[in-house]
Design an enzyme around this catalytic site. Structure first.
Site, short mmCIF file in Angstrom:
data_model
loop_
_atom_site.label_atom_id
_atom_site.label_comp_id
_atom_site.label_asym_id
_atom_site.label_seq_id
_atom_site.Cartn_x
_atom_site.Cartn_y
_atom_site.Cartn_z
N SER A 122 0.96 -1.43 -0.03
CA SER A 122 0.11 -0.09 0.04
C SER A 122 1.11 1.64 0.46
O SER A 122 0.23 2.52 -0.34
CB SER A 122 -0.73 0.37 1.47
N HIS A 143 -2.11 -2.59 -7.37
CA HIS A 143 -2.52 -2.16 -5.64
C HIS A 143 -4.17 -2.50 -5.48
O HIS A 143 -5.03 -1.77 -6.39
CB HIS A 143 -1.50 -0.28 -5.92
N GLU A 155 -4.47 0.06 -8.78
CA GLU A 155 -3.24 1.10 -9.35
C GLU A 155 -2.39 0.25 -10.00
O GLU A 155 -1.92 -0.46 -8.87
CB GLU A 155 -2.99 2.27 -8.03
N ASN A 194 -4.45 6.05 -1.34
CA ASN A 194 -4.02 6.29 -0.10
C ASN A 194 -3.37 7.52 0.21
O ASN A 194 -3.42 8.26 1.49
CB ASN A 194 -3.08 5.03 0.72
#
Ligand code: NAD
Length: 289
Positions: A122, A143, A155, A194
């Site tokens: 992450s 991701h 991602e 994130n």
């Protein structure tokens, strides 16, 4: 570069690894899941079986597709079983030492130089994992989002060394094979989603830590006031508080901005083993299901 990807490996059979393995098996791919020991591998098998059975019960999948997906899955505690894979997705705990060592080993095991090594990290620099291998060009970030069978986004993270062929094959895998949507992200801690999401989650933790509001009010406020599908503390529990804290730490190390710094309450909850849904208690308590 690799022909059509048919043989996939997933390292780590926790929340994300089981989700990634499930969507791979459903997409018709021969999928090997590797865990730390036999008990963990068995637990990964149980999680995926339960998820596939749930999909049948809820009418999202039929029995024959579920049975076929189960036959495509193998569970192991031996990385050697990934030798013939065309793509390996690493989804072990968000721990830089564990991931770096794993990439060093995977690079030696996964023989075909065209095979792709992807990480579901992450927040850790993908280039750090790439540089642990002898062939950084075949390393890329993929991701996924939690829960993987439900969330449509991936991602795709390009490092300074990712080969264009690796990038193209990774995008094609996520979209053409798994049917996900992709966005391109730079190799910066937190990537795109994130970097925006985690400061929001940390603000909710700080809000409850300071006594300003309780978890229920915070979550209800964001759910009903902003039409979010769930509030920030329920979402943090779903992600896993250890994972949220690890992402925050990586973001803080990268940017040194106070908004990324993990609040003491979050760190204490992780130390106490209150990790959210996966341990049955975080900001909320959870039953068996
Ligand atoms: N939880 C989320 O919402 C989320 C979303 C996107 C990405 N991620 C990332 O996915 C990764 C996994 O997260 P998770 O939520 O599945 O964590 P988790 O704690 O549910 O699972 C991690 C699994 O990795 C296994 N593991 C640890 N070291 C291993 C090794 N050397 N070999 C094989 N297995 C090993 C553990 O036994 C555990 O089952 C992390 O990098 C995390 O940042 C998590």
């Amino acid at each position: 570069m690799t022909a059509r990807i048919e043989r996939v490996g997933v390292v780590g059979g926790g929340q994300m690894g089981t989700g990634i393995a499930e969507v791979c098996a459903r997409a018709g791919l021969d999928t090997v899941v590797c865990e730390v020991d036999r008990a963990a591998a068995e637990s990964a098998r149980e999680k995926i079986t339960a998820s596939l059975e749930r999909a049948v019960r809820r009418g999202r999948s039929d029995r024959s597709d579920t049975d076929a997906a189960l036959t495509r899955l193998t569970f192991t505690d031996d990385l050697d079983n990934l030798r013939d894979r065309q793509l390996v997705v690493e989804a072990v705990s968000e721990n830089p030492e564990v991931k770096t060592e794993l990439f060093e080993v995977l690079d030696k095991i996964v023989g075909d130089p065209d095979a792709i090594l992807a990480t579901n990290t992450s927040s850790l620099p993908v280039i750090r994992l790439a540089m642990a291998t002898g062939n950084a060009e075949r390393v890329v970030g993929l991701h996924f989002f939690n829960p993987v069978p439900v969330m449509p986004l991936v991602e795709v993270v390009e490092t300074l060394h990712t080969a264009p062929e690796t990038l193209t094959a990774a995008r094609e895998f996520a979209t053409g094979v798994l049917g996900k949507h992709v966005i391109h992200a730079q190799d910066r801690a937190g990537f795109l989603v994130n970097t925006l999401l985690v400061p929001y989650l940390l603000s909710a933790v700080r809000m409850t830590e300071s006594g300003f509001a309780g978890p229920e009010d915070i979550d209800e406020g964001m759910q009903r006031g902003c039409a979010h599908p769930m509030g920030p503390l329920k979402l943090a529990d779903l992600i896993g508080l250890d994972t949220v804290a690890a992402i925050a730490e990586s973001l803080y190390q990268e940017f040194r901005e106070p908004l990324y710094s993990p609040p003491p309450l979050l760190k204490r909850m992780v130390e106490a083993g209150l990790l959210g849904r996966k341990t049955g208690r975080g900001f909320y308590e959870y039953g068996e299901d």
